[in-house]
Design an enzyme around this catalytic site. Structure first.
Site, PDB file in Angstrom:
ATOM      1  N   ASP A 171      -3.541  -5.072   1.913  1.00  0.00           N
ATOM      2  CA  ASP A 171      -3.295  -4.613   0.550  1.00  0.00           C
ATOM      3  C   ASP A 171      -2.813  -5.785  -0.296  1.00  0.00           C
ATOM      4  O   ASP A 171      -1.631  -6.097  -0.354  1.00  0.00           O
ATOM      5  CB  ASP A 171      -2.255  -3.489   0.583  1.00  0.00           C
ATOM      6  CG  ASP A 171      -1.814  -3.061  -0.815  1.00  0.00           C
ATOM      7  OD1 ASP A 171      -2.353  -3.592  -1.799  1.00  0.00           O
ATOM      8  OD2 ASP A 171      -0.930  -2.188  -0.903  1.00  0.00           O
TER       9      ASP A 171
ATOM     10  N   ASN B 238      -6.572   9.422   2.490  1.00  0.00           N
ATOM     11  CA  ASN B 238      -5.280   9.153   3.129  1.00  0.00           C
ATOM     12  C   ASN B 238      -4.251  10.224   2.794  1.00  0.00           C
ATOM     13  O   ASN B 238      -4.013  10.499   1.616  1.00  0.00           O
ATOM     14  CB  ASN B 238      -4.728   7.805   2.645  1.00  0.00           C
ATOM     15  CG  ASN B 238      -5.488   6.625   3.185  1.00  0.00           C
ATOM     16  OD1 ASN B 238      -6.603   6.770   3.680  1.00  0.00           O
ATOM     17  ND2 ASN B 238      -4.906   5.458   3.089  1.00  0.00           N
TER      18      ASN B 238
ATOM     19  N   ASP C 262      -1.771   0.710   7.692  1.00  0.00           N
ATOM     20  CA  ASP C 262      -1.854   1.187   6.314  1.00  0.00           C
ATOM     21  C   ASP C 262      -1.064   0.241   5.395  1.00  0.00           C
ATOM     22  O   ASP C 262       0.100  -0.064   5.669  1.00  0.00           O
ATOM     23  CB  ASP C 262      -1.262   2.604   6.261  1.00  0.00           C
ATOM     24  CG  ASP C 262      -1.499   3.299   4.939  1.00  0.00           C
ATOM     25  OD1 ASP C 262      -2.449   2.928   4.230  1.00  0.00           O
ATOM     26  OD2 ASP C 262      -0.730   4.239   4.624  1.00  0.00           O
TER      27      ASP C 262
HETATM   28  P1  13P Z   1       0.333  10.481   0.154  1.00  0.00           P
HETATM   29  O1  13P Z   1       1.676  10.287   0.780  1.00  0.00           O
HETATM   30  O2  13P Z   1       0.430  10.722  -1.296  1.00  0.00           O
HETATM   31  O3  13P Z   1      -0.463  11.519   0.880  1.00  0.00           O
HETATM   32  O4  13P Z   1      -0.455   9.106   0.284  1.00  0.00           O
HETATM   33  C1  13P Z   1      -0.788   8.637   1.544  1.00  0.00           C
HETATM   34  C2  13P Z   1      -1.484   7.337   1.470  1.00  0.00           C
HETATM   35  O5  13P Z   1      -2.213   7.047   0.552  1.00  0.00           O
HETATM   36  C3  13P Z   1      -1.279   6.408   2.576  1.00  0.00           C
HETATM   37  O6  13P Z   1      -1.927   5.204   2.386  1.00  0.00           O
END
Ligand code: 13P
Length: 294
Positions: A113, A236, A91
């Site tokens: 990203d 997400n 991520d």
């Molecule tokens: P949140 O922590 O707001 O749920 O976002 C998670 C996210 O977008 C991880 O990439």
């Protein structure tokens, strides 16, 4: 004797393509430790739901490194006999190197990203990740615009994505596209303006690829449903599970359970939090429409 590692992870491409076709979104749930991962995998298996397990660079560091996360997840799939589709996704990978490191360790999906870079550099580095990912059948998520708020020290101003950039970056051959559409990581402030559906619709049309809604915690259900209709195929979630885990653990301690019947044993102490993660998964996957879609 040679060691045999099983690899049951799949990349995220088929999952999100199916979701786009059938108008639902696959849940991407961030992990923080073994308990988190196990709870999510058990919840996915028992409800026959595909899942994308997300790990940020910060969480990977916390857990001990890329190989620890990849091998832990793979070993859980084998030992718990999980047979729903599971992708392990980097991520918000911040560099080409971290994406390559994740791929080498066995992640089946990566996000590069490049939202903090100029668009040309974002394109060029996304392409570099893509070339490497293709060799390993790993799916790639890219980002344009930026997500507001803070995620593990990565801060975004929340810049709306541009449809022309969306088209150019998807033309590189990426599998999933994240775009700033007024979404924010972490808890939404009282005065949040809501998602920019106009931006989402334009980008989704221009890109014609499964799109990601980052900052999936705390968005009202009607907005989530509308976003899915307009092209969101992956959502997400991190903060929502963290809040549920913390709340359940706090309750256990405040009720004095930690002080009786060896309630200090981590296997007991962390149990309510793990259950809270499963409950959150069940509720949100219902909203996302992916529950039972394995
Ligand atoms: P949140 O922590 O707001 O749920 O976002 C998670 C996210 O977008 C991880 O990439």
């Amino acid at each position: 004797m040679s060691k045999k590692y099983s690899n049951r992870l799949v990349n995220a491409t088929e999952m999100v393509n199916n979701a786009k076709k059938k108008k639902y979104a696959v849940g991407h749930f961030n992990i923080n430790n073994l308990e988190w991962t196990k709870a999510l995998l058990e919840a996915a298996q028992s409800s026959k739901t595909p899942i994308i397990i997300g790990a940020s660079e910060g969480a990977i560091k916390y857990m001990g490194g890329y190989k620890v996360v990849a091998q832990m997840t793979n070993a859980l799939l084998e030992e718990l006999d999980i047979n729903v589709p599971v992708a392990l996704h980097l991520d918000h990978g911040q560099s080409v190197e971290s994406a390559k490191k994740a791929i080498d360790a066995g992640f089946s999906s990566v996000m590069f990203d490049g939202s903090h870079l100029g668009f040309e550099e974002n394109m060029q580095k996304t392409n570099e990740v893509l070339e490497y990912a293709k060799l390993h059948e790993v799916s790639v998520e890219a980002e344009i615009g930026s997500i507001g708020g803070e995620e593990d020290g990565v801060i975004g101003d929340g810049e709306l994505g541009d449809p022309e950039e969306a088209k150019q970056i998807t033309d590189l051959g990426i599998n999933i596209l994240a775009a700033g559409i007024g979404n924010i990581h972490g808890q939404y402030p009282e005065n949040w303006k809501g998602l920019s559906f106009d931006t989402l619709e334009k980008i989704s049309k221009a890109a014609n690829k499964p799109m990601v809604l980052h900052g999936g915690s705390g968005i009202p259900q009607e907005q989530v449903k509308k976003a899915i209709k307009l092209g969101i195929s992956k959502i997400n979630v991190n903060t929502e599970c963290q809040l549920a885990f913390a709340e359940a653990t706090k309750k256990y301690v405040q009720e004095g359970k930690v002080d009786i019947n060896k309630g200090f044993d981590p296997r007991k102490l962390l149990q309510p939090g793990a259950q809270a993660i499963k409950d959150t998964f069940d509720e949100l996957t219902n909203w996302f429409g992916c529950k039972g879609k394995a």
